[in-house]
Design a protein around this motif. Sequence first.
Motif, PDB file in Angstrom:
ATOM      1  N   SER A  14       2.345  -3.345 -13.263  1.00 30.76           N
ATOM      2  CA  SER A  14       3.031  -2.059 -13.242  1.00 30.76           C
ATOM      3  C   SER A  14       3.684  -1.763 -14.587  1.00 30.76           C
ATOM      4  O   SER A  14       3.594  -0.647 -15.116  1.00 30.76           O
ATOM      5  N   VAL A  15       4.340  -2.776 -15.153  1.00 29.53           N
ATOM      6  CA  VAL A  15       5.006  -2.603 -16.447  1.00 29.53           C
ATOM      7  C   VAL A  15       3.984  -2.329 -17.547  1.00 29.53           C
ATOM      8  O   VAL A  15       4.129  -1.406 -18.350  1.00 29.53           O
ATOM      9  N   VAL A  16       2.919  -3.146 -17.570  1.00 36.75           N
ATOM     10  CA  VAL A  16       1.903  -3.013 -18.620  1.00 36.75           C
ATOM     11  C   VAL A  16       1.196  -1.665 -18.534  1.00 36.75           C
ATOM     12  O   VAL A  16       0.985  -0.993 -19.547  1.00 36.75           O
ATOM     13  N   CYS A  17       0.827  -1.248 -17.330  1.00 34.65           N
ATOM     14  CA  CYS A  17       0.152   0.040 -17.172  1.00 34.65           C
ATOM     15  C   CYS A  17       1.036   1.189 -17.631  1.00 34.65           C
ATOM     16  O   CYS A  17       0.557   2.150 -18.254  1.00 34.65           O
ATOM     17  N   GLY A  18       2.324   1.100 -17.323  1.00 35.39           N
ATOM     18  CA  GLY A  18       3.252   2.141 -17.769  1.00 35.39           C
ATOM     19  C   GLY A  18       3.332   2.211 -19.284  1.00 35.39           C
ATOM     20  O   GLY A  18       3.317   3.296 -19.864  1.00 35.39           O
ATOM     21  N   LEU A  19       3.403   1.047 -19.929  1.00 36.80           N
ATOM     22  CA  LEU A  19       3.468   1.003 -21.384  1.00 36.80           C
ATOM     23  C   LEU A  19       2.184   1.548 -22.016  1.00 36.80           C
ATOM     24  O   LEU A  19       2.214   2.293 -22.988  1.00 36.80           O
ATOM     25  N   LEU A  20       1.041   1.164 -21.451  1.00 42.52           N
ATOM     26  CA  LEU A  20      -0.237   1.608 -22.000  1.00 42.52           C
ATOM     27  C   LEU A  20      -0.437   3.115 -21.822  1.00 42.52           C
ATOM     28  O   LEU A  20      -0.917   3.795 -22.719  1.00 42.52           O
ATOM     29  N   VAL A  71      -3.038  -0.460  -2.721  1.00 38.29           N
ATOM     30  CA  VAL A  71      -1.651  -0.359  -3.179  1.00 38.29           C
ATOM     31  C   VAL A  71      -1.604  -0.016  -4.660  1.00 38.29           C
ATOM     32  O   VAL A  71      -0.834   0.854  -5.090  1.00 38.29           O
ATOM     33  N   VAL A  72      -2.425  -0.702  -5.453  1.00 41.55           N
ATOM     34  CA  VAL A  72      -2.454  -0.455  -6.897  1.00 41.55           C
ATOM     35  C   VAL A  72      -2.840   0.995  -7.184  1.00 41.55           C
ATOM     36  O   VAL A  72      -2.192   1.685  -7.982  1.00 41.55           O
ATOM     37  N   GLU A  73      -3.871   1.473  -6.531  1.00 38.96           N
ATOM     38  CA  GLU A  73      -4.336   2.839  -6.788  1.00 38.96           C
ATOM     39  C   GLU A  73      -3.339   3.875  -6.317  1.00 38.96           C
ATOM     40  O   GLU A  73      -3.188   4.936  -6.934  1.00 38.96           O
ATOM     41  N   SER A  74      -2.641   3.570  -5.228  1.00 36.38           N
ATOM     42  CA  SER A  74      -1.648   4.503  -4.700  1.00 36.38           C
ATOM     43  C   SER A  74      -0.401   4.565  -5.579  1.00 36.38           C
ATOM     44  O   SER A  74       0.122   5.650  -5.862  1.00 36.38           O
ATOM     45  N   GLU A  75       0.061   3.391  -6.028  1.00 36.52           N
ATOM     46  CA  GLU A  75       1.312   3.331  -6.770  1.00 36.52           C
ATOM     47  C   GLU A  75       1.139   3.639  -8.254  1.00 36.52           C
ATOM     48  O   GLU A  75       1.974   4.307  -8.861  1.00 36.52           O
ATOM     49  N   ARG A  81      -1.794   4.932  -9.741  1.00 40.16           N
ATOM     50  CA  ARG A  81      -2.744   6.017 -10.020  1.00 40.16           C
ATOM     51  C   ARG A  81      -3.839   5.579 -10.999  1.00 40.16           C
ATOM     52  O   ARG A  81      -4.417   6.411 -11.687  1.00 40.16           O
ATOM     53  N   TRP A  82      -4.101   4.286 -11.054  1.00 37.34           N
ATOM     54  CA  TRP A  82      -5.209   3.761 -11.851  1.00 37.34           C
ATOM     55  C   TRP A  82      -6.270   3.235 -10.893  1.00 37.34           C
ATOM     56  O   TRP A  82      -5.953   2.521  -9.947  1.00 37.34           O
ATOM     57  N   PRO A  83      -7.544   3.549 -11.089  1.00 39.20           N
ATOM     58  CA  PRO A  83      -8.576   3.013 -10.199  1.00 39.20           C
ATOM     59  C   PRO A  83      -8.781   1.519 -10.403  1.00 39.20           C
ATOM     60  O   PRO A  83      -8.652   1.008 -11.523  1.00 39.20           O
ATOM     61  N   VAL A  84      -9.091   0.819  -9.326  1.00 39.63           N
ATOM     62  CA  VAL A  84      -9.471  -0.593  -9.407  1.00 39.63           C
ATOM     63  C   VAL A  84     -10.989  -0.637  -9.556  1.00 39.63           C
ATOM     64  O   VAL A  84     -11.728  -0.290  -8.640  1.00 39.63           O
ATOM     65  N   LEU A  85     -11.439  -1.046 -10.710  1.00 38.42           N
ATOM     66  CA  LEU A  85     -12.856  -0.998 -11.046  1.00 38.42           C
ATOM     67  C   LEU A  85     -13.650  -2.142 -10.425  1.00 38.42           C
ATOM     68  O   LEU A  85     -14.776  -1.962  -9.955  1.00 38.42           O
ATOM     69  N   CYS A  86     -13.064  -3.342 -10.423  1.00 37.75           N
ATOM     70  CA  CYS A  86     -13.790  -4.510  -9.942  1.00 37.75           C
ATOM     71  C   CYS A  86     -12.820  -5.619  -9.581  1.00 37.75           C
ATOM     72  O   CYS A  86     -11.623  -5.539  -9.863  1.00 37.75           O
TER      73      CYS A  86
END
Length: 243
Positions: A153-159, A187-191, A193-198
């Motif tokens: 969550s932290v890393v995605c926000g920073l990126l 949960v990841v996609e909902s919270e 908003r990044w798709p889980v690719l694999c």
Amino acid sequence: MGSLLVVVGASGGVGASSLATAVAVRAARARLGVVLVDACPVGGGLDVVLGAEQEVGVRWSDLSRLEGSADGPALLVRLPSAEGVRVLSFGRDGAEPSEDVARAVVTALVAECALVVVDADAAGGSVASVALGAADRVLVVAGDGMSQLSALSVVCGLLAAGSGRIGVVMAVCLRGPSSTAGPVARVVESELRWPVLCVLEDDRVMAGDSVRGVPPGTRDHGSTVRAADVVLGWAVLDRRGAA
């Protein structure tokens, strides 16, 4: 102009370097011009993961005095290689180039190759910063435990906040058993908003190969290869289709 894929480990030990290497090897098997770039100065050297640590050639420390633009073709032929993949790695000293040098080198490599795969980590650094600012695709690899998802969550926000390129596409690769991947992915996609690719499961094939010095992606089976093939299609074929 090639595609620039940055693979970021949200935390240590999730297999981001192995996945980045496998993507590059699979690209070479598909006859794509590819170069693997190390953006982790304290990672031990991506040439080791590829099995090219004994090969003579240019490392980042050799480029520290570069001024102005870089000669892409001349640089490519001087890089160590294995499995059809050229690799620009850090030496054992881990000395980082300036951002100007990193930008000149990355720009030159993208101009010459169909795919440039950059292995980065959440700590950043000059090479990672430049690559993320120019990336077409950013893939974050994260474990499925609570602390690892918190780091994600932290890393995605920073990126997301620091991405400097319009049109960059971001996704997540989850490290863990496929039996729990579905609920965690939702949960990841909902919270985030990044798709889980694999999903990247524990890979006994790759674990055995690493002991024998066989690079990730060399075999035609195993969970790492399956994930790498998905990422390769996303980074190259999907981008071409959208162009």
